[in-house]
Design a protein around this motif. Structure first.
Motif, short mmCIF file in Angstrom:
data_model
loop_
_atom_site.label_atom_id
_atom_site.label_comp_id
_atom_site.label_asym_id
_atom_site.label_seq_id
_atom_site.Cartn_x
_atom_site.Cartn_y
_atom_site.Cartn_z
N LEU A 198 8.12 16.29 -13.18
CA LEU A 198 6.26 17.36 -13.73
C LEU A 198 6.89 18.81 -12.73
O LEU A 198 7.08 19.11 -12.28
N ALA A 199 6.04 19.59 -13.82
CA ALA A 199 5.97 21.02 -12.99
C ALA A 199 4.59 21.71 -13.78
O ALA A 199 3.80 20.74 -14.01
N ASN A 204 1.45 23.14 0.53
CA ASN A 204 1.24 23.12 2.43
C ASN A 204 1.97 23.23 3.56
O ASN A 204 2.25 22.84 4.40
N GLY A 205 1.74 24.53 3.70
CA GLY A 205 2.61 25.62 4.24
C GLY A 205 4.22 26.31 5.10
O GLY A 205 4.50 26.53 5.27
N LYS A 206 4.37 25.62 3.34
CA LYS A 206 5.75 25.62 2.79
C LYS A 206 6.58 27.10 2.17
O LYS A 206 6.02 26.62 1.10
N TRP A 258 10.61 15.13 -7.41
CA TRP A 258 9.40 14.39 -6.52
C TRP A 258 9.17 14.39 -5.47
O TRP A 258 8.83 13.38 -5.24
N ARG A 259 10.38 14.91 -4.83
CA ARG A 259 10.00 15.48 -3.75
C ARG A 259 8.56 16.23 -3.27
O ARG A 259 7.47 16.18 -2.20
N PHE A 260 7.64 16.94 -4.19
CA PHE A 260 6.80 17.46 -4.13
C PHE A 260 5.78 16.54 -5.44
O PHE A 260 4.77 16.46 -4.10
N THR A 261 6.06 15.68 -6.31
CA THR A 261 5.01 14.47 -6.45
C THR A 261 5.14 13.46 -5.65
O THR A 261 3.57 12.40 -4.99
N ASN A 262 5.34 12.88 -4.99
CA ASN A 262 5.59 12.25 -3.88
C ASN A 262 5.24 12.30 -2.63
O ASN A 262 4.53 12.05 -2.34
N GLY A 272 7.45 9.61 3.53
CA GLY A 272 9.23 10.38 2.43
C GLY A 272 10.13 9.24 2.82
O GLY A 272 10.26 7.68 2.80
N ASP A 273 11.68 9.48 1.96
CA ASP A 273 12.60 8.50 2.14
C ASP A 273 13.35 8.17 3.32
O ASP A 273 14.27 7.49 3.70
#
Length: 349
Positions: A8-9, A123-125, A149-153, A200-201
């Motif tokens: 997703l973008a 988020n600060g990164k 996925w790391r952003f959406t999730n 997360g994971d």
């Protein structure tokens, strides 16, 4: 319904960009085209035909248009600064989804997008665009922000799904049930000693063995973060917060070696306080802790400042925080949890 495998973008409109002197890199060009599937946001269909900022695809990846109204619908706050660039942060609530459509259909041609000429922070990164497999793009004064996925999730905590007939869907703020499940699991973990936490994971744990250490695992990889014999592990944001079991007893009471925090990658280990705390609970910007000196429950900021006593009573064994209330259990005089102390309000003795 299976989860979509594409990325997703998002795109953010920046009215201030028209007044800047930024110029995109003239050498990098990305060919784009139109998607052929429907998209829904929080259960509402998105009109990609009459949308002045239509979705597009780059290398088969969906780039989703996000105007200011769309960012609000997805629970995001967007800020622009000419020196700092674009800053995106997750918010606790979503606004109703609305679309500013035009009467004539929008024809998306094979225009070429370019990288944005300014930094983007989530988020600060800071996002390292050159290292992203699907980079942030810039087209017609619009920032298109790619979301793996790391952003959406992990970053935005969205639910996304793909169906051959229904297309791609995003549920940005319908997360209350999931949040309560995760909160309950964290409470159960802390009440039995807090020997693991998840984010997360990754799972962060201190196994019971002869060589205790704080470790992270993702099912295939195991990484040692520190030699600390960590207990009452809390995962919050990019940090882990915990106490250290010293193995030493004073008058029959196990002592703890202070309150610590460490980044989830094992860096920036910091001692926040020397207090012997048998239990921690992190809630928003506060760390609540139970002192082994039997002097009650205190709290301090996650940076170690603003220490204050909030429950000065003796004989407290366990506590947890839920919905801005602090629940605690005392000695045999009580057999139920108390609900007398709001977590965000200091209570006098």
């Amino acid at each position: 319904m299976k989860r979509i495998k594409s990325v997703l973008a998002m795109v953010f409109t920046l009215p201030l960009l028209a007044q800047t002197t930024f110029a995109a890199d003239s050498h990098a060009r990305y060919e784009i085209d139109s998607p052929a599937f429907p998209i829904a946001v929080n259960g509402s269909p998105l009109d990609n035909v009459h949308n002045p900022y239509p979705l597009f695809l780059y290398q088969g990846i969906t780039y989703f248009p996000m105007t200011w109204s769309n960012t609000a619908a997805l629970g995001l706050e967007v800020k622009w600064d000419q020196q700092q660039g674009l800053n995106i942060t997750r918010q606790p609530a979503c606004q109703p989804f609305s679309q500013n459509l035009q009467s004539a259909p929008v024809q998306l041609t094979s225009k070429q997008a370019v990288p944005p000429p300014f930094p983007v922070t989530v988020n600060g990164k800071i996002i390292r665009n050159a290292e992203e497999p699907y980079p942030i793009l810039f087209l017609n004064d619009i920032v298109y922000f790619p979301m793996t996925w790391r952003f959406t999730n992990s970053e935005f905590n969205w639910q996304t799904a793909w169906d051959a007939s229904e297309g791609y869907s995003i549920e940005a703020c319908d997360q209350e049930h999931t949040r309560k499940q995760e909160e309950a699991a964290a409470h159960r973990n802390l009440l039995i000693g807090g020997n693991l936490a998840s984010s997360g994971d990754w799972i962060f744990t201190n196994p019971f063995n002869h060589q205790p250490s704080l470790e992270s695992k993702d099912g295939a990889t195991r990484i040692k973060l520190t030699d600390d014999n960590a207990r009452s592990i809390n995962a919050s944001g990019d940090w882990l917060y915990y106490t250290i079991d010293t193995g030493t007893y004073v008058d029959g009471v196990l002592q703890y070696g202070g309150i610590y925090k460490i980044r989830q990658d094992g860096t920036e280990r910091t001692r926040l306080s020397a207090v012997s705390a048998s239990q921690l609970a992190v809630d928003q910007d506060w760390i609540y802790f139970l002192e082994t000196s039997d002097s009650g429950i205190s709290r301090m900021k996650t940076d170690g400042s603003s220490i204050e006593k909030i429950v000065p009573e003796k004989g407290i064994h366990r506590f947890f925080i839920s919905s801005q209330q602090l629940f605690f259990q005392q000695n045999e005089t009580y057999d139920v949890f108390q609900t007398a102390y709001p977590a965000e309000k200091k209570t006098s003795g």
